[in-house]
Every structure is written in C-alpha cells, then in structure tokens.
Design an enzyme around this catalytic site. Structure first.
Site, PDB file in Angstrom:
ATOM      1  N   ILE A 199       0.831  -1.202   0.000  1.00 49.90           N
ATOM      2  CA  ILE A 199       0.000   0.000   0.000  1.00 49.90           C
ATOM      3  C   ILE A 199       0.870   1.257   0.000  1.00 49.90           C
ATOM      4  CG2 ILE A 199      -1.818   1.269   1.203  1.00 49.90           C
ATOM      5  CD1 ILE A 199      -2.697  -1.340  -0.120  1.00 49.90           C
ATOM      6  N   ARG A 242      10.923  -1.745   9.389  1.00 47.89           N
ATOM      7  CA  ARG A 242      11.592  -2.554  10.415  1.00 47.89           C
ATOM      8  C   ARG A 242      12.968  -3.001   9.945  1.00 47.89           C
ATOM      9  NH1 ARG A 242       7.283  -7.123  11.599  1.00 47.89           N
ATOM     10  NH2 ARG A 242       7.188  -6.941   9.338  1.00 47.89           N
ATOM     11  N   TYR A 272      11.435   3.157  13.505  1.00 48.87           N
ATOM     12  CA  TYR A 272      10.541   4.290  13.291  1.00 48.87           C
ATOM     13  C   TYR A 272      10.883   5.534  14.101  1.00 48.87           C
ATOM     14  CZ  TYR A 272       7.970   0.318  11.421  1.00 48.87           C
ATOM     15  OH  TYR A 272       7.628  -0.803  10.716  1.00 48.87           O
ATOM     16  N   HIS A 276      -1.192   0.539  14.424  1.00 50.02           N
ATOM     17  CA  HIS A 276      -1.536   1.915  14.100  1.00 50.02           C
ATOM     18  C   HIS A 276      -1.592   2.817  15.326  1.00 50.02           C
ATOM     19  CE1 HIS A 276      -3.616   0.754  10.035  1.00 50.02           C
ATOM     20  NE2 HIS A 276      -2.314   0.535  10.046  1.00 50.02           N
ATOM     21  N   LYS A 332      -6.616   2.924   6.926  1.00 52.83           N
ATOM     22  CA  LYS A 332      -7.783   2.353   7.575  1.00 52.83           C
ATOM     23  C   LYS A 332      -7.564   0.876   7.869  1.00 52.83           C
ATOM     24  CE  LYS A 332      -8.572   2.218   3.318  1.00 52.83           C
ATOM     25  NZ  LYS A 332      -7.418   1.400   3.291  1.00 52.83           N
ATOM     26  N   ARG A 359      -1.354 -12.558   8.291  1.00 51.78           N
ATOM     27  CA  ARG A 359      -1.822 -11.324   8.916  1.00 51.78           C
ATOM     28  C   ARG A 359      -3.339 -11.156   8.827  1.00 51.78           C
ATOM     29  NH1 ARG A 359      -3.600  -6.644   7.395  1.00 51.78           N
ATOM     30  NH2 ARG A 359      -3.213  -7.034   5.178  1.00 51.78           N
TER      31      ARG A 359
END
Length: 322
Positions: free
Chosen positions: A14, A36, A57, A78, A96, A164
């Site tokens: 994405i 990561r 991050y 998230h 989302k 996942r």
C-alpha cells in the site's frame, strides 16, 4: 506554495501505491521512509528516489524534514505508531482502520488535539471523483429518497492462522480488512447508525470471521452489506432511490458511476485517471495542512469513531452467535 514533506512508515504494497500517486500531487515531497528492516527501507527508497531510508521508526518521528507521516502497517500497530508520531509533533495520515477499537480512536483524537497536530484516517474512497459525483446526483434529487444501499467487498485469501489477514492477535478477519469499506460507504450516505442490525457470519478454523453479511434498518431505508475472504464478491455499490439508482463498479477504488432511471442509464461519469487514486486524498490532506487545519473536513475524526462503533457492534453480534 508551501511544499508538504512526507515521511512513509512501512514499506509494503500500500505504501508503494501511495508514494507512486504522491508523484502526481503538486507541492509535496517524500523525504524519508522507515521500515523494520533497513534493507526494505533502502530498496523502497531506491525505487521511489527517496533521500533517506531509516531502520525502525523513532528516527522518522524525530525527523526535522518531515511534516506528516503516512502509516501503512498492520492494523494493531496503528495506535502505537500514530501516537508516537503525534507526540513528536508530526501530522498523521493513517491507513484504515485507523485503530481497532472505539476507545483507541477517541484516545488518538485526544492526542492529536493536545499536540495541535493533523490526524486523518486514510478512507481514500471518500475522495474519489466517482464517489463525489454519486453524492452530487443524490444531493440534486436525481434518484429521489434513498431506500436501499447495497455494497460488498471480498477477495479470496488462502487461510493460514498466522497470516496477517487471519491472525486473531493482529485483529484478523474480513471485517477490519475489507468490511471497513461497506461500513464507511453506508455511513457516508446515511450519516447515522442504524436502528437495527442483523448479522450472519462464517468463521475460519481459528475462529476469526471470514465471511459476513449484515443488514441494517435505518427506518427510512435499508442497507445490505457483505465482506469475505472466501470468495470474490461483485464489489459494486448500488444506491437505490424511489426515483432511480446509482451503480458504482468496484466502489472502493471507483473509476465510474452510472445513474439509472428504471432500466435506462441516463448519465455516466468516468474518471480516466492515472495511478491508483490515492492522489485525491493526498491532495486534500496537503490543502488542509496549508490551511492550518488539524482535522479533515471530508473524513472527520467523528467519522472514524463511527466506523469503530459500527464494527464493534457487528463484532458483538457475531460473538453472541458463536
């Protein structure tokens, strides 16, 4: 025009699509990507000509040349990642579902407000021209009063308990992964929770719901919605009024909308776009930031809270049935 500097958190599929579409947005630049794995970040940066690749991050949260962070990681990451970014003073566009509970959604909104930072859930479908055209037809009275809403979104995904999409510990199941789209469309068109809801669900071997149909009664109209990992669904939306209806093929990534009176198509909208369609959402976010807004006027935080409340209610009904 002020250049909006983007940082990308997550180097998956994405993010690839989103960054590709950012190239079509005037007045923005991608300055860093974090993953990561440093190699994943470096490979991503090379493919998209991004100056900096970061391992982990934290450096992205603190990056001096990043205004807003786009988050595209598994759902259960998230909240933690968006919270960290907001607390570091970065604006956030989060894929989302932005969170996996109403409590998290409200808490994240409070964190954004406390830091005077922009926060939006990436419900990109709402920004697509075909969806906006459908809303215009409705507002013009072209289909009369809405009586039925039909929408589904499903693709077959092979089962594995640690995949996942199926992993219960990662908020697996088709409702969060794909069902968020029908949930959000019904909310966009009605702006309210239904008076009553009926749900039917099938479950994968590990117990997560992977095939769901739910019907909603709003008093003045009905919604029939579905999502599935078991089969390719039609993935169209139909908005049916007492004077006509609108058909939207592949509504979640809509290119087209068709307006019908009885059996005759009387108007047709087609977007001949390049890219995936994320550029419409990204353009709106950049405009909001230049205007000094800390909340989207299109996808509000109240809307995100509503998505979570709807999903929680559907999941509660499913749990009662098991």
């Amino acid at each position: 025009m002020k250049t909006i500097r983007w940082g990308i958190l997550g180097a998956g599929r994405i993010s690839e699509q989103f960054v590709s579409d950012l190239q079509r947005v005037e007045g923005c630049a991608v300055t860093a990507v974090a993953a990561r794995s440093l190699k994943s970040a470096q490979d991503f940066a090379e493919r998209h000509n991004i100056a900096q690749a970061l391992e982990g991050y934290q450096a992205l949260y603190q990056h001096a040349d990043v205004d807003i962070i786009y988050i595209a990681t598994p759902h259960t990451c998230h909240f933690e990642q968006a919270s960290a970014a907001l607390n570091a003073g970065k604006h956030v566009l989060c894929e989302k579902p932005m969170t996996v509970s109403l409590q998290q959604s409200k808490q994240l909104a409070d964190i954004a407000k406390a830091n005077n930072c922009y926060l939006m859930e990436g419900m990109w479908t709402w920004f697509l021209p075909a969806i906006r055209q459908a809303q215009d037809w409705i507002a013009q009275g072209r289909i009369g009063a809405i009586k039925h809403i039909k929408a589904d979104f499903g693709y077959p995904i092979e089962y594995h308990p640690r995949r996942r999409e199926y992993d219960a510990e990662l908020a697996g199941g088709s409702l969060f992964e794909m069902g968020i789209y029908p949930v959000a469309l019904a909310w966009l068109l009605t702006g309210r929770a239904p008076n009553a809801r009926q749900v039917m669900a099938r479950h994968a071997d590990n117990g997560v719901a992977d095939d769901i149909i739910w019907q909603q009664d709003y008093g003045d109209c009905y919604a029939s919605l579905a999502t599935s990992f078991r089969c390719k669904q039609q993935n169209w939306a139909y908005i049916i009024g007492d004077e006509g209806y609108i058909a939207i093929p592949d509504f979640w990534r809509a290119h087209r909308a068709e307006l019908y009176h009885l059996d005759e198509m009387v108007e047709h909208f087609e977007e001949h776009r390049e890219g995936f369609g994320f550029q419409h959402q990204a353009t709106a976010v950049c405009e909001d930031l230049r205007a000094g807004l800390i909340e989207s006027q299109r996808v509000s935080l109240a809307d995100s809270h509503a998505f979570q409340a709807e999903i929680a209610d559907i999941n509660a009904i499913i749990a009662e049935q098991q």
